[in-house]
Design a protein around this motif. Structure first.
Motif, PDB file in Angstrom:
ATOM      1  N   ASP A 122      48.537  23.156  30.729  1.00 20.73           N
ATOM      2  CA  ASP A 122      49.303  24.166  29.997  1.00 20.73           C
ATOM      3  C   ASP A 122      49.857  23.617  28.685  1.00 20.73           C
ATOM      4  N   ARG A 123      48.975  23.014  27.908  1.00 21.89           N
ATOM      5  CA  ARG A 123      49.325  22.488  26.595  1.00 21.89           C
ATOM      6  C   ARG A 123      48.476  23.181  25.533  1.00 21.89           C
ATOM      7  N   THR A 124      48.961  23.221  24.324  1.00 21.42           N
ATOM      8  CA  THR A 124      48.251  23.913  23.255  1.00 21.42           C
ATOM      9  C   THR A 124      46.952  23.168  22.926  1.00 21.42           C
ATOM     10  N   PRO A 125      45.887  23.894  22.578  1.00 18.70           N
ATOM     11  CA  PRO A 125      44.631  23.239  22.200  1.00 18.70           C
ATOM     12  C   PRO A 125      44.828  22.339  20.985  1.00 18.70           C
ATOM     13  N   ILE A 126      44.030  21.296  20.904  1.00 18.69           N
ATOM     14  CA  ILE A 126      44.100  20.358  19.787  1.00 18.69           C
ATOM     15  C   ILE A 126      43.139  20.836  18.699  1.00 18.69           C
ATOM     16  N   GLU A 127      43.678  21.123  17.543  1.00 19.33           N
ATOM     17  CA  GLU A 127      42.881  21.651  16.436  1.00 19.33           C
ATOM     18  C   GLU A 127      42.390  20.493  15.564  1.00 19.33           C
ATOM     19  N   THR A 128      41.107  20.246  15.602  1.00 18.60           N
ATOM     20  CA  THR A 128      40.538  19.151  14.832  1.00 18.60           C
ATOM     21  C   THR A 128      39.112  19.521  14.451  1.00 18.60           C
ATOM     22  N   THR A 129      38.542  18.784  13.508  1.00 19.55           N
ATOM     23  CA  THR A 129      37.155  18.993  13.094  1.00 19.55           C
ATOM     24  C   THR A 129      36.286  17.957  13.790  1.00 19.55           C
ATOM     25  N   TRP A 130      35.373  18.404  14.633  1.00 18.55           N
ATOM     26  CA  TRP A 130      34.590  17.500  15.461  1.00 18.55           C
ATOM     27  C   TRP A 130      33.289  17.075  14.777  1.00 18.55           C
ATOM     28  N   ILE A 184      51.290  12.761  27.419  1.00 17.43           N
ATOM     29  CA  ILE A 184      50.799  12.140  26.177  1.00 17.43           C
ATOM     30  C   ILE A 184      50.137  13.144  25.248  1.00 17.43           C
ATOM     31  N   HIS A 185      50.161  14.423  25.611  1.00 14.90           N
ATOM     32  CA  HIS A 185      49.505  15.432  24.782  1.00 14.90           C
ATOM     33  C   HIS A 185      50.013  15.409  23.345  1.00 14.90           C
ATOM     34  N   ALA A 186      51.320  15.288  23.166  1.00 11.97           N
ATOM     35  CA  ALA A 186      51.883  15.307  21.807  1.00 11.97           C
ATOM     36  C   ALA A 186      51.355  14.148  20.972  1.00 11.97           C
ATOM     37  N   ALA A 187      51.227  12.969  21.586  1.00 10.37           N
ATOM     38  CA  ALA A 187      50.710  11.812  20.856  1.00 10.37           C
ATOM     39  C   ALA A 187      49.239  12.001  20.502  1.00 10.37           C
ATOM     40  N   VAL A 188      48.443  12.489  21.466  1.00  9.06           N
ATOM     41  CA  VAL A 188      47.020  12.728  21.205  1.00  9.06           C
ATOM     42  C   VAL A 188      46.855  13.766  20.099  1.00  9.06           C
ATOM     43  N   ASP A 189      47.650  14.816  20.158  1.00  6.90           N
ATOM     44  CA  ASP A 189      47.601  15.856  19.140  1.00  6.90           C
ATOM     45  C   ASP A 189      47.936  15.275  17.759  1.00  6.90           C
ATOM     46  N   GLY A 204      54.384   6.890  17.839  1.00 10.73           N
ATOM     47  CA  GLY A 204      54.961   8.114  17.316  1.00 10.73           C
ATOM     48  C   GLY A 204      54.074   8.705  16.249  1.00 10.73           C
ATOM     49  N   PRO A 205      54.136  10.016  16.034  1.00  9.99           N
ATOM     50  CA  PRO A 205      53.258  10.662  15.058  1.00  9.99           C
ATOM     51  C   PRO A 205      53.363  10.082  13.654  1.00  9.99           C
TER      52      PRO A 205
END
Length: 298
Positions: free
Chosen positions: A122-130, A90-95, A10-11
């Motif tokens: 069809d999931r929102t992009p993951i916003e992170t600093t790469w 699993i998108h929510a967990a990865v996000d 879980g987050p």
């Protein structure tokens, strides 16, 4: 082959129970076919103060076909992913693991795969600093003949199972940890170096030479590196990517894909152009150097 799926955390517990958030996370994916959205395994590892603080891994149903080429790389087949979650599940967990954090990946492949999977499902992009650990390694150990993850792992004495998503993520994370120790450049410094990096300008083509008139793209090396300067000295115009006017794709001896270079986007684009009737040539650096050396000698 035995591959287990770890439970989705879980987050609120993504730090593996630690009260402190990770300094950075690392992600690695394996894909089922040439479409980068076809993620069939993902591994994520968190590091704090140079120590692993959590690990997450699962197989995924890619909702796509498996190519023998890809299975030959990682060993995962459709039978392994039967009943496994899809990326959408699993998108929510990865996000939760990646969003708002510093995310390390070894090359830009994993970044592109996640973006493509988000779009496909069809999931929102993951916003992170790469942060690209290949570029970190090249700055930290510039004299190494290759900066592929398996080569770096051997050089640094890391336990590593190549093309296993969790093991690759762990190894890439340790590359950053060791680079910080080796250079004294902290994580913030590596991020600043990444921001300062601009696309290198290609060297100017010599007015004469055996490659005069050729438009050459390079797989696995900088447009301003040793190979690019050598190509330009032979008369070639070094271009940024493979396009319809490209006449040659040169595979650098140091390219990061190892023997799996044909999975790279540049190689696949060149092959696609050839199927469409293009005369673009795909040639290895060593072969080309030998060929041109013979031409000059004669």
């Amino acid at each position: 082959m035995s591959i287990s799926a770890f439970p989705v955390a879980g987050p609120e517990r993504i730090d593996g129970g630690s009260s402190a958030a990770p300094d950075f996370v690392v992600v690695d994916v394996e894909t089922a076919c040439s479409r980068v959205s076809s993620i069939c395994q993902i591994g994520i590892v968190g590091f704090r103060n140079g120590v692993e603080v959590f690990a997450y891994e699962t197989l995924l149903d890619p909702c796509d076909e498996f190519f023998p080429f890809n299975t030959g790389i990682h060993g995962i087949t459709c039978d392994h992913v039967a009943g496994q979650p899809t990326f959408a599940h699993i998108h929510a967990a990865v996000d939760a693991y990646l969003s708002g954090r510093i995310t390390v990946a070894h090359s830009s492949f994993d970044k592109g795969a996640l973006a493509s999977a988000c779009q496909t499902h069809d999931r929102t992009p993951i916003e992170t600093t790469w942060l690209d650990s290949v570029r970190v390694a090249k700055r930290a150990w510039p004299d190494l003949p290759s900066h592929r993850l398996n080569v770096l792992s051997k050089y640094l004495g890391l336990r590593h199972k190549h093309h296993d998503a969790l093991s690759d993520a762990r190894a890439a994370g340790m590359v950053v940890v060791r680079a910080i120790d080796h250079t004294g450049i902290e994580l913030a410094g590596w991020l600043e170096l990444a921001k300062q990096r601009s696309s290198p300008s290609a060297p100017k083509a010599a007015p004469v030479g055996p490659l005069k008139g050729c438009r050459v793209a390079i797989l696995g090396a900088s447009r301003n590196g040793v190979l690019a300067h050598w190509l330009a000295s032979a008369g070639a115009r070094v271009v940024a990517s493979v396009g319809t006017t490209t006449t040659m794709l040169v595979i650098s001896d140091e390219q990061p894909f190892g023997r799996y270079f044909s999975a790279s986007p540049a190689y696949r684009r060149a092959e696609e152009l050839r199927r469409q009737g293009s005369t673009i040539e795909i040639v290895g650096e060593h072969e080309l150097r030998s060929r041109i050396g013979l031409q000059i000698a004669s």
